[in-house]
Design a protein around this motif. Structure first.
Motif, PDB file in Angstrom:
ATOM      1  N   LEU A 174       0.850  -1.183   0.000  1.00  0.00           N
ATOM      2  CA  LEU A 174       0.000   0.000   0.000  1.00  0.00           C
ATOM      3  C   LEU A 174       0.888   1.236   0.000  1.00  0.00           C
ATOM      4  N   PRO A 175       0.462   2.400  -0.400  1.00  0.00           N
ATOM      5  CA  PRO A 175      -0.865   2.661  -0.968  1.00  0.00           C
ATOM      6  C   PRO A 175      -0.990   2.105  -2.391  1.00  0.00           C
ATOM      7  N   PRO A 176      -2.251   1.975  -2.869  1.00  0.00           N
ATOM      8  CA  PRO A 176      -2.462   1.492  -4.238  1.00  0.00           C
ATOM      9  C   PRO A 176      -1.756   2.385  -5.263  1.00  0.00           C
ATOM     10  N   LYS A 177      -1.330   1.754  -6.360  1.00  0.00           N
ATOM     11  CA  LYS A 177      -0.545   2.500  -7.353  1.00  0.00           C
ATOM     12  C   LYS A 177      -1.314   2.594  -8.673  1.00  0.00           C
ATOM     13  N   THR A 178      -1.588   3.822  -9.076  1.00  0.00           N
ATOM     14  CA  THR A 178      -2.288   4.007 -10.345  1.00  0.00           C
ATOM     15  C   THR A 178      -1.473   3.423 -11.497  1.00  0.00           C
ATOM     16  N   GLY A 179      -0.124   3.471 -11.372  1.00  0.00           N
ATOM     17  CA  GLY A 179       0.737   2.948 -12.438  1.00  0.00           C
ATOM     18  C   GLY A 179       0.564   1.451 -12.677  1.00  0.00           C
ATOM     19  N   LEU A 180       0.062   0.731 -11.675  1.00  0.00           N
ATOM     20  CA  LEU A 180      -0.145  -0.711 -11.853  1.00  0.00           C
ATOM     21  C   LEU A 180      -1.482  -1.016 -12.522  1.00  0.00           C
ATOM     22  N   THR A 195      -5.100  -7.496  -7.004  1.00  0.00           N
ATOM     23  CA  THR A 195      -4.878  -7.004  -5.632  1.00  0.00           C
ATOM     24  C   THR A 195      -4.829  -5.483  -5.618  1.00  0.00           C
ATOM     25  N   ASN A 196      -4.033  -4.925  -6.530  1.00  0.00           N
ATOM     26  CA  ASN A 196      -3.895  -3.469  -6.582  1.00  0.00           C
ATOM     27  C   ASN A 196      -5.219  -2.799  -6.939  1.00  0.00           C
ATOM     28  N   ALA A 197      -5.969  -3.417  -7.850  1.00  0.00           N
ATOM     29  CA  ALA A 197      -7.267  -2.848  -8.242  1.00  0.00           C
ATOM     30  C   ALA A 197      -8.212  -2.800  -7.041  1.00  0.00           C
ATOM     31  N   TRP A 198      -8.265  -3.894  -6.293  1.00  0.00           N
ATOM     32  CA  TRP A 198      -9.174  -3.925  -5.142  1.00  0.00           C
ATOM     33  C   TRP A 198      -8.732  -2.917  -4.080  1.00  0.00           C
ATOM     34  N   GLN A 199      -7.407  -2.811  -3.855  1.00  0.00           N
ATOM     35  CA  GLN A 199      -6.911  -1.845  -2.867  1.00  0.00           C
ATOM     36  C   GLN A 199      -7.221  -0.408  -3.323  1.00  0.00           C
ATOM     37  N   HIS A 200      -7.118  -0.165  -4.606  1.00  0.00           N
ATOM     38  CA  HIS A 200      -7.431   1.162  -5.159  1.00  0.00           C
ATOM     39  C   HIS A 200      -8.926   1.445  -5.047  1.00  0.00           C
ATOM     40  N   PHE A 201      -9.740   0.428  -5.408  1.00  0.00           N
ATOM     41  CA  PHE A 201     -11.200   0.542  -5.310  1.00  0.00           C
ATOM     42  C   PHE A 201     -11.620   0.820  -3.867  1.00  0.00           C
TER      43      PHE A 201
END
Ligand SMILES: [Zn+2]
Length: 226
Positions: A174-180, A195-201
Motif C-alpha cells: 500500500l498505498p495502491p498504485k495508479t501505475g499498476l 490485488t492493486n485494483a481492489w486496494q485502489h477501489f
C-alpha cells in the motif's frame, strides 16, 4: 504450460466442448443455464441473480437476458481460462469445476480455493464484464477499465477469508498504485493487478462511485487518457 486465468471479454473463442441443447431458463428468467448436472444448474441459477443484485449497488444493471454455459474446457488466443464473457452473444462460459484439478496449475493461487468459491469468483468476474457492457448502453468502456472493475468487484464480493488467500498469494504494498492499473501488468501479473485494483477501489474516494463514473463515461483509468 498455458497460464490459467479468468479472462477478458474482447477476443474470439474456441470452445472444445459445450453440453449442447440443454439450456434451461432459471426461475429468474433473466438467466438461462446449461450445465452437466442439476446441482450445478441450481447453484448457478441461484448465484447469478444474487450476484447481479449485489452489483447493482455499483450501478451495474442487467438490461438483457444472459446465458451461462458450463464447458469442459475453454481456450482462446491468450491462454486457457476458467471463465469467459462473449459480449456479442450475452453469454458467459464457465469451466466445469469438476475439471479444476486438471486445468489449474498446482502452484496457482486458484488451486488453494475450494471449487465452489472459485466458481463463484469466476462467475462474479464475468457477470461484472456482462453488466458493464449492458449498463454502458453502447458506450465503449476500455479493456483496462473493464478489467479494473471486474478484478476489484470480484475480490470485493468474496468472503474476506478467501479474498485474503488470493491477496496474500499476490501481495502489493500500500498505498495502491495508479501505475499498476496497466494492461501489461494485467497480462503478466493478473493477480497482482487484481490485488492493486481492489486496494485502489477500497479507497474512500473510489469505490462504487468510481465504477459508476467509469461506466457512465465520465472517468477512465486508461493510461492514454490519464
Ligand atoms: Zn476479466
Amino acid at each position: 504450460m498455458w497460464k490459467t486465468g479468468i479472462c477478458a471479454a474482447l477476443a474470439s473463442l474456441l470452445v472444445s466442448s459445450v453440453y449442447a441443447d440443454d439450456l434451461q431458463t432459471c426461475s429468474d428468467r433473466q438467466f438461462s443455464v446449461e450445465a452437466p448436472n442439476d446441482e450445478l444448474l441450481e447453484t448457478l441459477c441461484h448465484a447469478a441473480p444474487r450476484i447481479r443484485d449485489t452489483l447493482s449497488d455499483c450501478g451495474l444493471t442487467q438490461t438483457r437476458p444472459l446465458t451461462i454455459k458450463v464447458v469442459d474446457e475453454l481456450s482462446h488466443k491468450i491462454g486457457n481460462c476458467l471463465a469467459w464473457f462473449d459480449c456479442d452473444h450475452d453469454s458467459i462460459r464457465l469451466t466445469n469445476p469438476a475439471r479444476y484439478p486438471e486445468v489449474i496449475d498446482q502452484d496457482s493461487p486458484y488451486a488453494t480455493l475450494p471449487a465452489d468459491v472459485l466458481l463463484e469468483n469466476a462467475l462474479t468476474h464475468e457477470l461484472v464484464h456482462a453488466l458493464i457492457t449492458q449498463s454502458a448502453n453502447g458506450r465503449e468502456v476500455s479493456l483496462i477499465d473493464h478489467e479494473y472493475i471486474a478484478a476489484a468487484l470480484e475480490l470485493e464480493l468474496m468472503e474476506p477469508q478467501w479474498r485474503d488467500v488470493l491477496i496474500s498469494a499476490a501481495p502489493v504494498s500500500l498505498p495502491p498504485k495508479t501505475g499498476l492499473i496497466d494492461i501489461w501488468i494485467y497480462g503478466l501479473e493478473p493477480r497482482k493487478f487484481a490485488t492493486n485494483a481492489w486496494q485502489h477501489f477500497s479507497l474512500q474516494q473510489n469505490g462504487c462511485g468510481l465504477v459508476e463514473r467509469i461506466v457512465q463515461g465520465d472517468e477512465t483509468l486508461s493510461r492514454s487518457s490519464r
